[in-house]
Design an enzyme around this catalytic site. Structure first.
Site, PDB file in Angstrom:
ATOM      1  N   HIS A  55       8.598  -3.111   0.073  1.00 21.63           N
ATOM      2  CA  HIS A  55       9.465  -3.266   1.232  1.00 21.63           C
ATOM      3  C   HIS A  55       8.957  -4.501   2.134  1.00 21.63           C
ATOM      4  O   HIS A  55       8.161  -5.236   1.934  1.00 21.63           O
ATOM      5  CB  HIS A  55       8.865  -1.959   2.151  1.00 21.63           C
ATOM      6  CG  HIS A  55       9.260  -0.742   1.571  1.00 21.63           C
ATOM      7  ND1 HIS A  55       9.314   0.551   2.298  1.00 21.63           N
ATOM      8  CD2 HIS A  55       9.938  -0.309   0.632  1.00 21.63           C
ATOM      9  CE1 HIS A  55       9.898   1.462   1.546  1.00 21.63           C
ATOM     10  NE2 HIS A  55      10.020   1.089   0.152  1.00 21.63           N
ATOM     11  N   GLU A  57       7.951  -5.004   5.223  1.00 20.62           N
ATOM     12  CA  GLU A  57       6.658  -5.192   5.913  1.00 20.62           C
ATOM     13  C   GLU A  57       5.541  -5.533   4.888  1.00 20.62           C
ATOM     14  O   GLU A  57       4.507  -6.118   4.953  1.00 20.62           O
ATOM     15  CB  GLU A  57       6.506  -3.700   6.597  1.00 20.62           C
ATOM     16  CG  GLU A  57       7.641  -3.459   7.610  1.00 20.62           C
ATOM     17  CD  GLU A  57       8.620  -2.684   7.445  1.00 20.62           C
ATOM     18  OE1 GLU A  57       9.086  -1.851   7.988  1.00 20.62           O
ATOM     19  OE2 GLU A  57       8.963  -2.608   6.183  1.00 20.62           O
ATOM     20  N   CYS A  85       8.480   2.837   7.385  1.00 19.20           N
ATOM     21  CA  CYS A  85       8.324   4.124   6.487  1.00 19.20           C
ATOM     22  C   CYS A  85       6.926   4.496   6.677  1.00 19.20           C
ATOM     23  O   CYS A  85       6.004   3.628   6.835  1.00 19.20           O
ATOM     24  CB  CYS A  85       8.970   3.908   5.374  1.00 19.20           C
ATOM     25  SG  CYS A  85       7.980   2.902   4.034  1.00 19.20           S
ATOM     26  N   CYS A  88       4.945   2.019   4.761  1.00 17.65           N
ATOM     27  CA  CYS A  88       4.570   0.578   5.282  1.00 17.65           C
ATOM     28  C   CYS A  88       3.855   0.655   6.576  1.00 17.65           C
ATOM     29  O   CYS A  88       2.882  -0.046   6.861  1.00 17.65           O
ATOM     30  CB  CYS A  88       5.986   0.053   5.686  1.00 17.65           C
ATOM     31  SG  CYS A  88       7.098  -0.570   4.398  1.00 17.65           S
TER      32      CYS A  88
END
Length: 158
Positions: A55, A57, A85, A88
């Protein structure tokens, strides 16, 4: 300072836009900043790397740690195009980032098919009631290694 926040958030949003326009994956971008300077930036890299943990991040945190030569990003902030999320968010806490600035909300993400609500729901359930089966085994052997860690004097705490 407000202008800097907008500049860094715009970078995160542009990374997310790049992903959409170039069919690179999810519309997410993140920028890690320390002392007013960009340390690292990344868009979501799940599709091009075949890595479900890539992801934006997490990818930006990995790059920032490499750039700064540390696993501790204390003193850094992260600008992300969407509310993180659960994975993350965990990475942000473990990296010791000081503050999160975000644009879209997790509801906004759910509205376009990136719904993490099931993870939040699963975390509230006892393990026996989760959709993914969990079975504990060999705890005694694993605890021996934890005891070894506790007694080790040449370790790096984190």
């Amino acid at each position: 300072m407000e202008q800097d926040h907008k500049k860094f958030m715009q970078m995160a949003i542009e990374l997310s836009r790049y992903n959409v326009e170039n069919a690179q994956g999810g519309p997410f971008g993140a920028v890690v900043v320390k002392d007013g300077e960009v340390v690292a930036r990344s868009a979501n890299r799940v599709v091009p790397t075949n890595d479900p943990t890539a992801h934006a991040e997490v990818a930006a945190i990995r790059l920032a740690c490499q750039e700064l030569g540390t696993f501790n990003l204390d003193g850094c902030v992260i600008y992300t195009s969407c509310e993180p999320c659960p994975m993350c968010l965990g990475a942000i806490y473990w990296a010791r980032i000081n503050k999160v600035y975000y644009a879209n909300t997790k509801k906004d993400a759910a509205d376009i098919g990136f719904d993490d609500h099931f993870i939040y729901d699963e975390l509230e359930l006892p393990m026996a009631n989760r959709k993914l089966p969990f079975e504990q085994m060999m705890r005694g052997e694993a605890l021996q290694v934890f005891d070894q860690w506790r007694e080790t004097t040449n370790k790096t705490d984190y």
